[in-house]
Design an enzyme around this catalytic site. Structure first.
Site, mmCIF file in Angstrom:
data_model
loop_
_atom_site.group_PDB
_atom_site.id
_atom_site.type_symbol
_atom_site.label_atom_id
_atom_site.label_comp_id
_atom_site.label_asym_id
_atom_site.label_seq_id
_atom_site.Cartn_x
_atom_site.Cartn_y
_atom_site.Cartn_z
ATOM 1 N N ASP A 48 0.851 -1.186 0.000
ATOM 2 C CA ASP A 48 0.000 0.000 0.000
ATOM 3 C C ASP A 48 0.888 1.237 0.000
ATOM 4 O O ASP A 48 2.102 1.149 0.207
ATOM 5 C CB ASP A 48 -1.006 -0.003 1.154
ATOM 6 C CG ASP A 48 -0.364 -0.037 2.530
ATOM 7 O OD1 ASP A 48 0.862 -0.232 2.617
ATOM 8 O OD2 ASP A 48 -1.076 0.136 3.523
ATOM 9 N N TYR A 64 2.928 4.736 0.853
ATOM 10 C CA TYR A 64 3.591 5.227 2.060
ATOM 11 C C TYR A 64 2.592 6.042 2.870
ATOM 12 O O TYR A 64 1.865 6.880 2.331
ATOM 13 C CB TYR A 64 4.788 6.105 1.686
ATOM 14 C CG TYR A 64 5.897 5.375 0.972
ATOM 15 C CD1 TYR A 64 6.658 4.404 1.625
ATOM 16 C CD2 TYR A 64 6.210 5.667 -0.355
ATOM 17 C CE1 TYR A 64 7.681 3.737 0.978
ATOM 18 C CE2 TYR A 64 7.240 5.007 -1.017
ATOM 19 C CZ TYR A 64 7.974 4.040 -0.343
ATOM 20 O OH TYR A 64 8.990 3.380 -0.993
ATOM 21 N N PHE A 94 6.627 2.052 -4.358
ATOM 22 C CA PHE A 94 8.014 2.265 -3.960
ATOM 23 C C PHE A 94 8.552 3.666 -4.247
ATOM 24 O O PHE A 94 9.577 4.058 -3.710
ATOM 25 C CB PHE A 94 8.952 1.215 -4.599
ATOM 26 C CG PHE A 94 8.707 -0.186 -4.132
ATOM 27 C CD1 PHE A 94 9.169 -0.624 -2.907
ATOM 28 C CD2 PHE A 94 7.973 -1.078 -4.907
ATOM 29 C CE1 PHE A 94 8.929 -1.913 -2.449
ATOM 30 C CE2 PHE A 94 7.710 -2.370 -4.465
ATOM 31 C CZ PHE A 94 8.185 -2.791 -3.235
ATOM 32 N N HIS A 150 11.214 -9.065 0.693
ATOM 33 C CA HIS A 150 10.902 -7.650 0.480
ATOM 34 C C HIS A 150 12.162 -6.814 0.719
ATOM 35 O O HIS A 150 12.968 -7.134 1.598
ATOM 36 C CB HIS A 150 9.783 -7.220 1.438
ATOM 37 C CG HIS A 150 9.121 -5.955 1.047
ATOM 38 N ND1 HIS A 150 9.631 -4.722 1.405
ATOM 39 C CD2 HIS A 150 8.000 -5.703 0.335
ATOM 40 C CE1 HIS A 150 8.843 -3.767 0.922
ATOM 41 N NE2 HIS A 150 7.847 -4.336 0.263
#
Length: 271
Positions: free
Chosen positions: A84, A86, A97, A211
């Site tokens: 989701d 930031y 990202f 991740h």
């Protein structure tokens, strides 16, 4: 504030979520999804959230579908799935990202995931990111897609249950069936949960690792970075080789003009 800026600001606050926010090519891909109960639930939930707390939603509503706007359906080569947006102030910009270029790389606000992505790129010989803005990737056919497209400020995962899953799952399924030879980069368990949807497609390259955020970057039997950051998972190199093998242009992961400008700026500090 000028009248134009004020009008734009009021539009953003009063924005009412609807299917018209989605670019036409992507709407066509989704087909009859907009007639489903799942879409009606998402639409109703977002409208309530926007009406109740319009200043606390990230990114701003007009940026919810920025990834689809910057990467038209016909240009998609690669999908990088995030979770989701930031939830910190001034970071979310509608691309997984990615953050604004104005956020200094050495600052506390710069996300650890982007730091590690930059390390991986350098280890693979592309150089470090000059900043955290990945818009140039999107413009080259990299769909930077979060699986929830909104979040409440300061509350990670807070919009995960509003109904975004139905939309993103439908989009992923339709994309894999329509487009052969795509690359899918799945970092972390959440992105990898979409694997059954992707495997239904034809001739897709699926790259998986842990991740890139925090200490999780080194975990699992497929680490994003090897311990000590001695090696990368190689996803950026593998992607470009796949694209070349299938007659497509590789991705310029690091803009050399921006990198040279950054190096010149750093040199000026010591001159």
């Amino acid at each position: 504030m000028s009248s134009a800026q004020l009008a734009n600001s009021q539009y953003r606050l009063m924005h009412s979520f609807s299917q018209d926010d989605i670019p036409e090519d992507w709407r066509a891909l989704l087909g009859d999804y907009f007639e489903s109960d799942a879409w009606k639930t998402l639409e109703a939930n977002l409208r309530v959230a926007l009406k109740t707390n319009p200043g606390l939603i990230r990114p701003e509503p007009y940026l919810f579908f920025k990834a689809l706007t910057l990467t038209p359906l016909a240009s998609v080569k690669l999908v990088i799935l995030g979770q989701d947006p930031y939830h910190s102030p001034s970071l979310a910009q509608g691309l997984a990202f990615s953050i604004p270029a104005s956020v200094p790389c050495k600052s506390r606000e710069f996300p650890s995931s982007l730091r590690n992505i930059s390390k991986a790129l350098a280890l693979e010989g592309f150089g470090e990111l000059p900043n955290g803005d990945l818009q140039s990737w999107a413009e080259q056919g990299v769909l930077l897609l979060n699986t929830a497209l909104s979040v409440r400020l300061g509350e990670a995962g807070s919009h995960a249950n509003l109904g975004w899953k139905s939309l993103i799952d439908r989009l992923i399924s339709a994309l894999t069936l329509q487009r052969p030879h795509l690359v899918w980069i799945l970092w972390g368990g959440h992105a990898q949960s979409k694997l059954p949807l992707i495997e239904a497609g034809k001739d897709q390259l699926i790259l998986q690792s842990s991740h890139p955020s925090g200490l999780g970057v080194y975990k699992t039997n497929k680490p994003f970075l090897e311990p000590g950051a001695k090696a990368s998972c190689g996803h950026f190199t593998q992607t470009n080789q796949w694209l070349i093998n299938h007659g497509m242009d590789p991705i310029e992961w690091v803009n050399q003009a921006q990198m040279n400008s950054k190096m010149d700026s750093q040199a000026d500090l010591f001159s």
